[in-house]
Design an enzyme around this catalytic site. Structure first.
Site, PDB file in Angstrom:
ATOM      1  N   LYS A   1       1.645  -3.525   6.459  1.00 56.30           N
ATOM      2  CA  LYS A   1       2.063  -3.647   5.058  1.00 56.30           C
ATOM      3  C   LYS A   1       3.584  -3.514   4.961  1.00 56.30           C
ATOM      4  O   LYS A   1       4.247  -4.267   4.274  1.00 56.30           O
ATOM      5  CB  LYS A   1       1.370  -2.565   4.218  1.00 56.30           C
ATOM      6  CG  LYS A   1      -0.128  -2.777   4.114  1.00 56.30           C
ATOM      7  CD  LYS A   1      -0.425  -3.969   3.228  1.00 56.30           C
ATOM      8  CE  LYS A   1      -1.688  -4.675   3.547  1.00 56.30           C
ATOM      9  NZ  LYS A   1      -1.944  -5.866   2.761  1.00 56.30           N
TER      10      LYS A   1
ATOM     11  N   SER B   1       0.824  -1.212   0.000  1.00 50.64           N
ATOM     12  CA  SER B   1       0.000   0.000   0.000  1.00 50.64           C
ATOM     13  C   SER B   1       0.854   1.257   0.000  1.00 50.64           C
ATOM     14  O   SER B   1       1.937   1.300   0.612  1.00 50.64           O
ATOM     15  CB  SER B   1      -0.868  -0.024   1.263  1.00 50.64           C
ATOM     16  OG  SER B   1      -1.360   1.242   1.559  1.00 50.64           O
TER      17      SER B   1
ATOM     18  N   TYR C   1      -2.291  -0.353  10.372  1.00 51.33           N
ATOM     19  CA  TYR C   1      -2.498  -0.997   9.066  1.00 51.33           C
ATOM     20  C   TYR C   1      -1.276  -0.798   8.164  1.00 51.33           C
ATOM     21  O   TYR C   1      -0.751  -1.747   7.579  1.00 51.33           O
ATOM     22  CB  TYR C   1      -3.755  -0.431   8.391  1.00 51.33           C
ATOM     23  CG  TYR C   1      -3.841  -0.782   6.927  1.00 51.33           C
ATOM     24  CD1 TYR C   1      -4.173  -2.077   6.529  1.00 51.33           C
ATOM     25  CD2 TYR C   1      -3.551   0.164   5.933  1.00 51.33           C
ATOM     26  CE1 TYR C   1      -4.228  -2.417   5.176  1.00 51.33           C
ATOM     27  CE2 TYR C   1      -3.601  -0.172   4.588  1.00 51.33           C
ATOM     28  CZ  TYR C   1      -3.941  -1.456   4.209  1.00 51.33           C
ATOM     29  OH  TYR C   1      -3.985  -1.789   2.878  1.00 51.33           O
TER      30      TYR C   1
HETATM   31  N1  LIG Z   1      -8.836  -1.291  -1.172  1.00 50.61           N
HETATM   32  C1  LIG Z   1      -7.801  -0.457  -1.055  1.00 50.61           C
HETATM   33  O1  LIG Z   1      -7.979   0.773  -1.101  1.00 50.61           O
HETATM   34  C2  LIG Z   1      -6.389  -0.971  -0.897  1.00 50.61           C
HETATM   35  C3  LIG Z   1      -5.304  -0.087  -1.052  1.00 50.61           C
HETATM   36  C4  LIG Z   1      -4.014  -0.583  -0.905  1.00 50.61           C
HETATM   37  C5  LIG Z   1      -3.802  -1.918  -0.601  1.00 50.61           C
HETATM   38  N2  LIG Z   1      -4.867  -2.742  -0.437  1.00 50.61           N
HETATM   39  C6  LIG Z   1      -4.624  -4.140  -0.108  1.00 50.61           C
HETATM   40  O2  LIG Z   1      -5.228  -4.959  -1.096  1.00 50.61           O
HETATM   41  C7  LIG Z   1      -5.660  -6.186  -0.511  1.00 50.61           C
HETATM   42  C8  LIG Z   1      -7.113  -6.438  -0.856  1.00 50.61           C
HETATM   43  O3  LIG Z   1      -7.883  -5.378  -0.324  1.00 50.61           O
HETATM   44  P1  LIG Z   1      -9.455  -5.271  -0.574  1.00 50.61           P
HETATM   45  O4  LIG Z   1      -9.790  -3.838  -0.662  1.00 50.61           O
HETATM   46  O5  LIG Z   1      -9.851  -6.197  -1.656  1.00 50.61           O
HETATM   47  O6  LIG Z   1     -10.019  -5.790   0.831  1.00 50.61           O
HETATM   48  P2  LIG Z   1     -11.150  -6.880   1.130  1.00 50.61           P
HETATM   49  O7  LIG Z   1     -11.395  -6.826   2.603  1.00 50.61           O
HETATM   50  O8  LIG Z   1     -12.312  -6.717   0.206  1.00 50.61           O
HETATM   51  O9  LIG Z   1     -10.421  -8.236   0.755  1.00 50.61           O
HETATM   52  C9  LIG Z   1      -9.550  -8.902   1.629  1.00 50.61           C
HETATM   53  C10 LIG Z   1      -9.983 -10.350   1.669  1.00 50.61           C
HETATM   54  O10 LIG Z   1      -9.045 -11.057   2.475  1.00 50.61           O
HETATM   55  C11 LIG Z   1      -9.761 -11.973   3.284  1.00 50.61           C
HETATM   56  N3  LIG Z   1      -8.913 -12.227   4.460  1.00 50.61           N
HETATM   57  C12 LIG Z   1      -8.545 -11.331   5.413  1.00 50.61           C
HETATM   58  N4  LIG Z   1      -7.705 -11.921   6.286  1.00 50.61           N
HETATM   59  C13 LIG Z   1      -7.546 -13.202   5.867  1.00 50.61           C
HETATM   60  C14 LIG Z   1      -6.773 -14.298   6.326  1.00 50.61           C
HETATM   61  N5  LIG Z   1      -5.974 -14.180   7.416  1.00 50.61           N
HETATM   62  N6  LIG Z   1      -6.828 -15.473   5.647  1.00 50.61           N
HETATM   63  C15 LIG Z   1      -7.613 -15.592   4.547  1.00 50.61           C
HETATM   64  N7  LIG Z   1      -8.362 -14.591   4.056  1.00 50.61           N
HETATM   65  C16 LIG Z   1      -8.324 -13.407   4.702  1.00 50.61           C
HETATM   66  C17 LIG Z   1     -11.083 -11.293   3.595  1.00 50.61           C
HETATM   67  O11 LIG Z   1     -12.091 -12.219   3.919  1.00 50.61           O
HETATM   68  C18 LIG Z   1     -11.372 -10.536   2.300  1.00 50.61           C
HETATM   69  O12 LIG Z   1     -12.180 -11.286   1.418  1.00 50.61           O
HETATM   70  C19 LIG Z   1      -5.380  -6.053   0.982  1.00 50.61           C
HETATM   71  O13 LIG Z   1      -4.155  -6.684   1.268  1.00 50.61           O
HETATM   72  C20 LIG Z   1      -5.274  -4.565   1.198  1.00 50.61           C
HETATM   73  O14 LIG Z   1      -4.448  -4.255   2.312  1.00 50.61           O
HETATM   74  C21 LIG Z   1      -6.153  -2.306  -0.588  1.00 50.61           C
END
Ligand SMILES: NC(=O)c1ccc[n+]([C@@H]2O[C@H](COP(=O)([O-])OP(=O)(O)OC[C@H]3O[C@@H](n4cnc5c(N)ncnc54)[C@H](O)[C@@H]3O)[C@@H](O)[C@H]2O)c1
Length: 333
Positions: free
Chosen positions: A145, A117, A141
């Protein structure tokens, strides 16, 4: 190529799955469903379990020994929640990830593309950040990362593990096939809150921070269409070895953004133009853990992945608005 996507039932993981399918690859999903939506995995092999559970991970690889690499999206991903519940965040994002990497080494499939991130960066005066810019995670958070990136660097230096950490800027919008998109009924991200106001679920959009050290006093973000983000993962899967070869190291870090900064006030203006309706706005105090913001220098991703974002901010917002309307109709029916 067969690709494991952890967090594959989530917003971004499910979009990556669609992009991989469109490019002729075969995703396998692993998700605990602590967040995410089971229906986002519809028609795809889904293992319900935690990435930190070696038994589940071993089962995935024994049933799919031809998985070539893993896109590791699984994480808890709400900044404010990480401030109030850091233990869950370090447990899920750091401890479980370490166990997961250990199990990938054990099963002999240690190629990882990690969802990192832009929140790891320190604020700077120009707002543009390269992969070499100073880091200063401002929330638990963001620390999870950064710590996971460092774990990947250190483990890759000492073992057969190979890793590409992709620092996402601000993904918005939905998968253009209409398969999946943002699903959180209480979104904390800026665009999610605008959509909630436009749908009448919130009375007004609060700009959290109007006195920040930015040109118009509001936070700067680099809003990237989630489909562009997903396409970057297809490139990372296909060029995995070439990226590390060009980097001359067993691990690499790449920014994924558009290369342009947009302030919250500018986002409000664009939202009003694209939606064709005024948005009630109030100015408020900054939230704990929120960063002033940054936008990506994307030269490295362009060079190593042969990728760049092609959607405009208008396209991304239109996609987000259309999806939000369809999702609301589907989930309130
Ligand atoms: N959405 C954003 O703005 C953003 C920005 C930068 C980075 N990210 C990163 O991208 C990734 C996906 O984010 P997202 O927005 O799709 O979030 P999201 O919450 O929709 O998806 C994350 C998924 O991971 C699953 N999960 C969480 N912990 C788990 C574990 N220990 N074992 C198995 N499954 C698990 C959840 O059930 C969920 O379906 C994350 O790593 C997040 O940190 C997201």
């Amino acid at each position: 190529m067969k690709v494991l996507i952890t967090g594959g039932a989530g917003y971004i993981g499910s979009t990556i799955a669609t992009a991989l399918i469109e490019a002729g690859h075969a995703p396998v999903l692993l998700d605990s469903l602590v967040r995410g939506r089971r229906e986002f995995a519809s028609g795809l092999p889904l293992y319900v379990g935690d990435v930190g559970d070696p038994q589940t991970v071993r089962r995935v690889f024994s049933e799919h020994p031809d998985i070539a690499c893993t896109v590791h999206c699984a994480a808890l991903a709400v900044v404010g929640e990480s401030v109030s519940d850091p233990i869950s965040y370090y447990e899920s994002n750091v401890t479980a990830s370490l166990r997961f990497f250990e199990t990938l080494l054990e099963v002999g499939r240690p190629s990882v593309i990690f969802s990192s991130s832009a929140s790891v960066y320190a604020p700077n005066e120009t707002f543009e950040v390269t992969e070499e810019s100073p880091l200063a995670p401002a929330s638990p958070y963001a620390w999870t990362k950064r710590m996971t990136e460092q774990m990947l660097t250190d483990v890759a230096a000492a073992t057969a593990l190979r890793a590409i950490s992709l620092r996402y800027f601000n993904p918005v919008g939905a998968d253009p096939t209409g398969r999946t998109g943002p699903y959180d009924p209480r979104p904390t991200h800026v665009l999610g809150r605008m959509l909630a106001v436009a749908q009448g679920d919130l009375p007004e959009f609060v700009i959290t921070g109007t006195d920040l050290p930015t040109p118009d006093g509001t936070g700067i973000r680099d809003y990237l269409h989630v489909w562009d983000l997903a396409r970057a993962h297809v490139a990372a899967v296909e060029r995995f070895d070439a990226v590390l070869e060009a980097e001359g190291a067993p691990s690499a870090v790449l920014n994924l953004g558009t290369g342009s900064g947009v302030s919250v006030r500018e986002l409000v203006d664009t939202f009003e133009r694209v939606s064709g309706r005024p948005l009630p706005v109030r100015e408020g105090a900054p939230r704990p853990g929120d960063a002033v913001g940054a936008y990506a220098n994307v030269d490295k991703a362009q060079k190593l992945l042969g990728w760049r974002a092609t959607s405009s901010l208008d396209d991304a917002l239109r996609s987000a608005i259309e999806w939000a309307g369809r999702w609301r109709a589907a989930t309130s029916a």
